[in-house]
Design a protein around this motif. Structure first.
Motif, mmCIF file in Angstrom:
data_model
loop_
_atom_site.group_PDB
_atom_site.id
_atom_site.type_symbol
_atom_site.label_atom_id
_atom_site.label_comp_id
_atom_site.label_asym_id
_atom_site.label_seq_id
_atom_site.Cartn_x
_atom_site.Cartn_y
_atom_site.Cartn_z
ATOM 1 N N HIS A 154 0.876 -1.236 -0.124
ATOM 2 C CA HIS A 154 -0.221 -0.044 0.187
ATOM 3 C C HIS A 154 0.939 1.208 0.008
ATOM 4 O O HIS A 154 1.502 1.391 0.818
ATOM 5 C CB HIS A 154 -0.875 -0.083 1.126
ATOM 6 N N GLY A 155 1.058 1.853 -1.088
ATOM 7 C CA GLY A 155 1.913 3.079 -1.438
ATOM 8 C C GLY A 155 1.401 4.350 -0.641
ATOM 9 O O GLY A 155 0.389 4.509 -0.309
ATOM 10 N N PRO A 156 2.372 5.194 -0.549
ATOM 11 C CA PRO A 156 2.068 6.544 -0.070
ATOM 12 C C PRO A 156 1.370 7.489 -0.958
ATOM 13 O O PRO A 156 1.500 7.252 -2.190
ATOM 14 C CB PRO A 156 3.358 7.120 0.087
ATOM 15 N N LEU A 157 0.825 8.626 -0.619
ATOM 16 C CA LEU A 157 0.067 9.410 -1.266
ATOM 17 C C LEU A 157 1.128 10.543 -1.679
ATOM 18 O O LEU A 157 2.416 10.689 -1.194
ATOM 19 C CB LEU A 157 -0.851 10.314 -0.362
ATOM 20 N N ASN A 158 0.704 11.505 -2.497
ATOM 21 C CA ASN A 158 1.544 12.584 -2.926
ATOM 22 C C ASN A 158 1.090 13.710 -2.324
ATOM 23 O O ASN A 158 0.133 14.578 -2.169
ATOM 24 C CB ASN A 158 1.078 12.935 -4.330
ATOM 25 N N HIS A 159 1.813 13.899 -0.935
ATOM 26 C CA HIS A 159 1.424 14.856 -0.075
ATOM 27 C C HIS A 159 1.810 16.161 -0.453
ATOM 28 O O HIS A 159 1.113 17.419 -0.172
ATOM 29 C CB HIS A 159 2.270 14.876 1.331
ATOM 30 N N ALA A 160 2.714 16.478 -1.445
ATOM 31 C CA ALA A 160 2.954 17.753 -2.259
ATOM 32 C C ALA A 160 2.174 18.118 -3.216
ATOM 33 O O ALA A 160 2.684 19.153 -4.044
ATOM 34 C CB ALA A 160 4.607 17.670 -2.584
ATOM 35 N N VAL A 161 0.995 17.445 -3.484
ATOM 36 C CA VAL A 161 0.038 17.911 -4.631
ATOM 37 C C VAL A 161 -0.385 19.186 -4.493
ATOM 38 O O VAL A 161 -0.376 20.051 -5.496
ATOM 39 C CB VAL A 161 -1.129 17.101 -4.558
ATOM 40 N N THR A 162 -0.258 19.957 -3.408
ATOM 41 C CA THR A 162 -0.717 21.442 -3.219
ATOM 42 C C THR A 162 0.410 22.257 -3.789
ATOM 43 O O THR A 162 0.153 23.382 -3.837
ATOM 44 C CB THR A 162 -0.854 21.878 -1.697
ATOM 45 N N PHE A 163 1.657 21.691 -4.047
ATOM 46 C CA PHE A 163 2.779 22.628 -4.610
ATOM 47 C C PHE A 163 2.404 22.919 -6.162
ATOM 48 O O PHE A 163 3.061 23.837 -6.533
ATOM 49 C CB PHE A 163 4.070 21.956 -4.231
ATOM 50 N N ASN A 164 1.369 22.421 -6.733
ATOM 51 C CA ASN A 164 1.132 22.506 -8.105
ATOM 52 C C ASN A 164 -0.191 23.613 -7.795
ATOM 53 O O ASN A 164 -1.110 23.423 -7.216
ATOM 54 C CB ASN A 164 0.531 21.339 -8.621
ATOM 55 N N PRO A 165 0.004 24.776 -8.494
ATOM 56 C CA PRO A 165 -0.824 25.772 -8.362
ATOM 57 C C PRO A 165 -2.335 25.538 -8.890
ATOM 58 O O PRO A 165 -3.341 25.918 -8.455
ATOM 59 C CB PRO A 165 -0.289 27.136 -9.063
ATOM 60 N N ASP A 166 -2.380 24.362 -9.503
ATOM 61 C CA ASP A 166 -3.714 23.830 -10.157
ATOM 62 C C ASP A 166 -4.187 22.669 -9.538
ATOM 63 O O ASP A 166 -4.840 21.943 -10.130
ATOM 64 C CB ASP A 166 -3.418 23.722 -11.613
ATOM 65 N N TRP A 167 -3.705 22.494 -8.220
ATOM 66 C CA TRP A 167 -3.966 20.998 -7.499
ATOM 67 C C TRP A 167 -5.369 20.753 -7.362
ATOM 68 O O TRP A 167 -5.846 19.610 -7.685
ATOM 69 C CB TRP A 167 -3.310 21.078 -6.095
ATOM 70 N N ARG A 168 -6.338 21.797 -7.228
ATOM 71 C CA ARG A 168 -7.720 21.541 -6.714
ATOM 72 C C ARG A 168 -8.512 20.895 -8.468
ATOM 73 O O ARG A 168 -9.363 20.506 -8.245
ATOM 74 C CB ARG A 168 -8.298 22.633 -6.477
#
Length: 270
Positions: free
Chosen positions: A254-268
């Motif tokens: 069971h792999g980890p999440l991409n916690h840094a997704v918010t570093f992309n300004p278009d994350w939402r």
């Protein structure tokens, strides 16, 4: 950077859950993370291979010195592995942060169904910490353990939420990720005003390690930033969903999440 969050939980050497996930989530949402580590684990995506508990007095000391100097706008608890640890944490919070919002992730049941807390520790959690909580975030096995009955559908989730609410917390978020026969992930926020339903399509993935830790810490960060509870839950769920969708695919289990997704300004909108 806005909002100070003290996280009281165990360490995950694999970096996907526990203190490591907590720090990443709070940082990614522009909060400031502080920690009191309760246990060390030898852990990877396949499971936990070893645990070393931290002495309760030293856990309490970590809490006390952080709060005395840095303070906290919200507190989150995760792995509290014994009655003695729970008692130490409860006493430290009562003495040093009696009115600070508290999010409790009741780490009680492992993915395979193994109970992580002995009966005495479960009683301590219910009696000493739940009445102090702003929010408790049980998954379905934990909701079953707390409520004392099987939770097999959405109606059971609501009933379990009400049963846990009667134990004293201000609100309960019953997480429905374990209802695997459903095409949607349904979470229910239960409080004195009733039940609020949150849902999104289920994602077919093995990258789910640390979702509970990440969600609870993201909610705590929202509360530290003065979001309402409903808004904090909404943003946290959105963050976790995007972090799952963009997960890096590391490890063989069971792999980890991409916690840094918010570093992309278009994350939402990813």
């Amino acid at each position: 950077m806005k909002g100070r969050v003290l996280i009281i939980a165990g360490s995950d050497s694999g970096g996907g859950a526990g203190i490591q996930a907590d720090i990443k989530a709070v940082t990614a949402l522009d909060g400031f993370a502080m920690t009191a580590i309760t246990a060390l684990t030898a852990q990877n995506t396949h499971g936990v291979h070893g645990v070393v508990g931290i002495e309760p007095a030293f856990i309490a000391q970590q809490i006390e010195v952080v709060l005395a100097d840095l303070g906290a706008d919200a507190i989150k608890t995760g792995m509290l592995h014994s009655a003695a640890v729970i008692q130490a944490v409860a006493s430290a919070l009562a003495a040093h942060a009696p009115a600070t919002p508290l999010v409790i992730d009741p780490v009680m049941v492992a993915k395979g169904g193994h109970r992580l807390l002995q009966a005495a520790a479960e009683r301590s959690l219910i009696e000493q910490l739940l009445p102090r909580a702003t929010l408790v975030t049980p998954n379905l096995p934990e909701a079953e353990a707390l409520a004392g009955f099987a939770v097999a559908n959405e109606a059971d989730m609501a009933r379990a939420g009400q049963a846990i609410l009667a134990m004293g917390p201000a609100a309960v978020l019953v997480k429905g990720g374990h209802l695997e026969d459903s095409d949607a992930v349904i979470d229910l926020l239960v409080d004195a005003h009733g039940v609020t339903r949150f849902t999104h399509p289920r994602i077919a993935t093995r990258s789910t390690h640390g979702t509970g830790c990440t969600l609870a810490s993201a909610i705590a960060c929202g509360l530290a930033q003065r979001l309402t509870l409903a808004d904090a839950v909404t943003r946290a769920r959105d963050y976790v969903r995007r972090a799952i969708e963009t997960a890096p695919g590391f490890g063989g289990g069971h792999g980890p999440l991409n916690h840094a997704v918010t570093f992309n300004p278009d994350w939402r909108s990813l």
